[in-house]
Design a protein around this motif. Structure first.
Motif, PDB file in Angstrom:
ATOM      1  N   THR A 111       0.830  -1.202   0.000  1.00  0.00           N
ATOM      2  CA  THR A 111       0.000   0.000   0.000  1.00  0.00           C
ATOM      3  C   THR A 111       0.863   1.251   0.000  1.00  0.00           C
ATOM      4  O   THR A 111       0.549   2.231  -0.685  1.00  0.00           O
ATOM      5  CB  THR A 111      -0.954  -0.008   1.209  1.00  0.00           C
ATOM      6  OG1 THR A 111      -1.760  -1.190   1.153  1.00  0.00           O
ATOM      7  CG2 THR A 111      -1.854   1.204   1.215  1.00  0.00           C
TER       8      THR A 111
ATOM      9  N   SER B  17       0.806   3.902  -3.002  1.00  0.00           N
ATOM     10  CA  SER B  17       0.553   5.313  -2.732  1.00  0.00           C
ATOM     11  C   SER B  17       1.647   6.206  -3.295  1.00  0.00           C
ATOM     12  O   SER B  17       1.368   7.274  -3.841  1.00  0.00           O
ATOM     13  CB  SER B  17       0.435   5.548  -1.225  1.00  0.00           C
ATOM     14  OG  SER B  17      -0.599   4.771  -0.693  1.00  0.00           O
TER      15      SER B  17
ATOM     16  N   PHE C  17       1.024   9.016  -6.076  1.00  0.00           N
ATOM     17  CA  PHE C  17       1.527  10.374  -5.847  1.00  0.00           C
ATOM     18  C   PHE C  17       2.348  10.856  -7.042  1.00  0.00           C
ATOM     19  O   PHE C  17       2.150  11.967  -7.537  1.00  0.00           O
ATOM     20  CB  PHE C  17       2.365  10.401  -4.568  1.00  0.00           C
ATOM     21  CG  PHE C  17       3.266  11.591  -4.441  1.00  0.00           C
ATOM     22  CD1 PHE C  17       2.747  12.841  -4.141  1.00  0.00           C
ATOM     23  CD2 PHE C  17       4.630  11.468  -4.625  1.00  0.00           C
ATOM     24  CE1 PHE C  17       3.574  13.939  -4.027  1.00  0.00           C
ATOM     25  CE2 PHE C  17       5.465  12.552  -4.514  1.00  0.00           C
ATOM     26  CZ  PHE C  17       4.938  13.797  -4.220  1.00  0.00           C
TER      27      PHE C  17
ATOM     28  N   GLU D  93      -7.107   6.629 -11.016  1.00  0.00           N
ATOM     29  CA  GLU D  93      -6.803   7.920 -10.432  1.00  0.00           C
ATOM     30  C   GLU D  93      -7.369   9.061 -11.275  1.00  0.00           C
ATOM     31  O   GLU D  93      -7.514  10.177 -10.792  1.00  0.00           O
ATOM     32  CB  GLU D  93      -5.284   8.114 -10.304  1.00  0.00           C
ATOM     33  CG  GLU D  93      -4.643   7.263  -9.230  1.00  0.00           C
ATOM     34  CD  GLU D  93      -4.508   5.806  -9.634  1.00  0.00           C
ATOM     35  OE1 GLU D  93      -4.130   5.532 -10.782  1.00  0.00           O
ATOM     36  OE2 GLU D  93      -4.807   4.938  -8.802  1.00  0.00           O
TER      37      GLU D  93
ATOM     38  N   ALA E 261      -6.656  13.482  -2.546  1.00  0.00           N
ATOM     39  CA  ALA E 261      -6.568  12.350  -1.617  1.00  0.00           C
ATOM     40  C   ALA E 261      -7.927  12.003  -1.012  1.00  0.00           C
ATOM     41  O   ALA E 261      -8.263  10.824  -0.869  1.00  0.00           O
ATOM     42  CB  ALA E 261      -5.560  12.671  -0.514  1.00  0.00           C
TER      43      ALA E 261
ATOM     44  N   LYS F 235     -10.060  10.399  -3.652  1.00  0.00           N
ATOM     45  CA  LYS F 235      -9.526   9.054  -3.934  1.00  0.00           C
ATOM     46  C   LYS F 235     -10.058   8.036  -2.924  1.00  0.00           C
ATOM     47  O   LYS F 235     -10.451   6.930  -3.303  1.00  0.00           O
ATOM     48  CB  LYS F 235      -7.996   9.104  -3.900  1.00  0.00           C
ATOM     49  CG  LYS F 235      -7.309   7.762  -4.019  1.00  0.00           C
ATOM     50  CD  LYS F 235      -7.299   7.246  -5.409  1.00  0.00           C
ATOM     51  CE  LYS F 235      -6.463   5.980  -5.490  1.00  0.00           C
ATOM     52  NZ  LYS F 235      -6.986   5.060  -6.477  1.00  0.00           N
TER      53      LYS F 235
ATOM     54  N   ASP G 212     -12.421   4.926  -3.943  1.00  0.00           N
ATOM     55  CA  ASP G 212     -12.017   3.542  -3.673  1.00  0.00           C
ATOM     56  C   ASP G 212     -13.100   2.780  -2.913  1.00  0.00           C
ATOM     57  O   ASP G 212     -13.389   1.625  -3.214  1.00  0.00           O
ATOM     58  CB  ASP G 212     -10.698   3.508  -2.902  1.00  0.00           C
ATOM     59  CG  ASP G 212      -9.500   3.879  -3.757  1.00  0.00           C
ATOM     60  OD1 ASP G 212      -9.653   3.955  -4.998  1.00  0.00           O
ATOM     61  OD2 ASP G 212      -8.415   4.108  -3.193  1.00  0.00           O
TER      62      ASP G 212
ATOM     63  N   THR H 283      -4.515   4.413   0.957  1.00  0.00           N
ATOM     64  CA  THR H 283      -3.880   4.935  -0.249  1.00  0.00           C
ATOM     65  C   THR H 283      -4.047   6.444  -0.381  1.00  0.00           C
ATOM     66  O   THR H 283      -3.064   7.170  -0.546  1.00  0.00           O
ATOM     67  CB  THR H 283      -4.405   4.219  -1.509  1.00  0.00           C
ATOM     68  OG1 THR H 283      -4.129   2.826  -1.401  1.00  0.00           O
ATOM     69  CG2 THR H 283      -3.739   4.758  -2.757  1.00  0.00           C
ATOM     70  N   GLY H 284      -5.257   6.925  -0.311  1.00  0.00           N
ATOM     71  CA  GLY H 284      -5.482   8.369  -0.436  1.00  0.00           C
ATOM     72  C   GLY H 284      -4.808   9.156   0.668  1.00  0.00           C
ATOM     73  O   GLY H 284      -4.244  10.228   0.435  1.00  0.00           O
ATOM     74  N   ARG H 285      -4.850   8.630   1.881  1.00  0.00           N
ATOM     75  CA  ARG H 285      -4.229   9.322   3.005  1.00  0.00           C
ATOM     76  C   ARG H 285      -2.711   9.380   2.854  1.00  0.00           C
ATOM     77  O   ARG H 285      -2.080  10.385   3.186  1.00  0.00           O
ATOM     78  CB  ARG H 285      -4.612   8.644   4.310  1.00  0.00           C
ATOM     79  CG  ARG H 285      -6.053   8.944   4.692  1.00  0.00           C
ATOM     80  CD  ARG H 285      -6.544   8.066   5.835  1.00  0.00           C
ATOM     81  NE  ARG H 285      -7.840   8.469   6.317  1.00  0.00           N
ATOM     82  CZ  ARG H 285      -8.984   8.214   5.703  1.00  0.00           C
ATOM     83  NH1 ARG H 285      -8.972   7.556   4.558  1.00  0.00           N
ATOM     84  NH2 ARG H 285     -10.134   8.619   6.201  1.00  0.00           N
ATOM     85  N   LEU H 286      -2.114   8.311   2.356  1.00  0.00           N
ATOM     86  CA  LEU H 286      -0.666   8.317   2.145  1.00  0.00           C
ATOM     87  C   LEU H 286      -0.286   9.232   0.983  1.00  0.00           C
ATOM     88  O   LEU H 286       0.758   9.886   1.034  1.00  0.00           O
ATOM     89  CB  LEU H 286      -0.157   6.893   1.911  1.00  0.00           C
ATOM     90  CG  LEU H 286      -0.139   6.003   3.153  1.00  0.00           C
ATOM     91  CD1 LEU H 286       0.177   4.555   2.772  1.00  0.00           C
ATOM     92  CD2 LEU H 286       0.850   6.511   4.174  1.00  0.00           C
ATOM     93  N   VAL H 287      -1.111   9.296  -0.053  1.00  0.00           N
ATOM     94  CA  VAL H 287      -0.854  10.239  -1.148  1.00  0.00           C
ATOM     95  C   VAL H 287      -0.884  11.655  -0.594  1.00  0.00           C
ATOM     96  O   VAL H 287      -0.027  12.487  -0.930  1.00  0.00           O
ATOM     97  CB  VAL H 287      -1.882  10.063  -2.286  1.00  0.00           C
ATOM     98  CG1 VAL H 287      -1.788  11.208  -3.282  1.00  0.00           C
ATOM     99  CG2 VAL H 287      -1.685   8.736  -2.990  1.00  0.00           C
TER     100      VAL H 287
END
Length: 127
Positions: A26, A30, A34, A47, A62, A65, A69, A101-105
């Motif tokens: 993950t 991400s 990004f 995306e 993010a 996203k 998802d 994923t969105g939070r890490l992006v």
């Protein structure tokens, strides 16, 4: 740990090791998202839709996203239950990836300001 080909599958035996592998995957996913979104190059459909919605409504990519998802997971759950009468293909790894994923992006975007500025085309920088 052996990282060549599919050999790693045979070394991962416990649930905690599998969870760790999901988390590592993950993070790498991400980072790729990004780079893909901030490169302003061709964006893949997974995306592209959230990016278009974020641009149209002036929202953070993010956040859109993550919602996208989870909507896709909901659709896959309905289809899986309709056709296989089980939750085939949707387990906790899918939910973890969708949630993180969105939070890490967003994390990468906030902590790599110079890199994002460097990747922004000159025409966008003047606006």
């Amino acid at each position: 740990m052996l990282l060549c080909g599919f050999s790693i599958v045979f070394l991962i035996k416990t649930y905690i090791e599998q969870l760790g592998l999901v988390l590592m995957g993950t993070v790498l996913l991400s980072l790729g998202v990004f780079l893909e979104v901030n490169s302003h190059a061709i964006i893949m459909p997974g995306e592209g839709l959230p990016n278009a919605i974020a641009l149209m409504h002036q929202l953070k990519f993010a956040k859109v996203k993550v919602y996208n998802d989870f909507i896709l997971i909901g659709i896959s759950l309905v289809l899986a239950l309709s056709f296989t009468h089980s939750l085939a293909g949707v387990r906790e790894g899918t939910l973890i990836a969708a949630f993180l994923t969105g939070r890490l992006v967003n994390f990468f975007t906030e902590h790599a300001n110079r890199f994002v500025a460097w990747m922004t085309p000159a025409a966008d920088a003047n606006n």
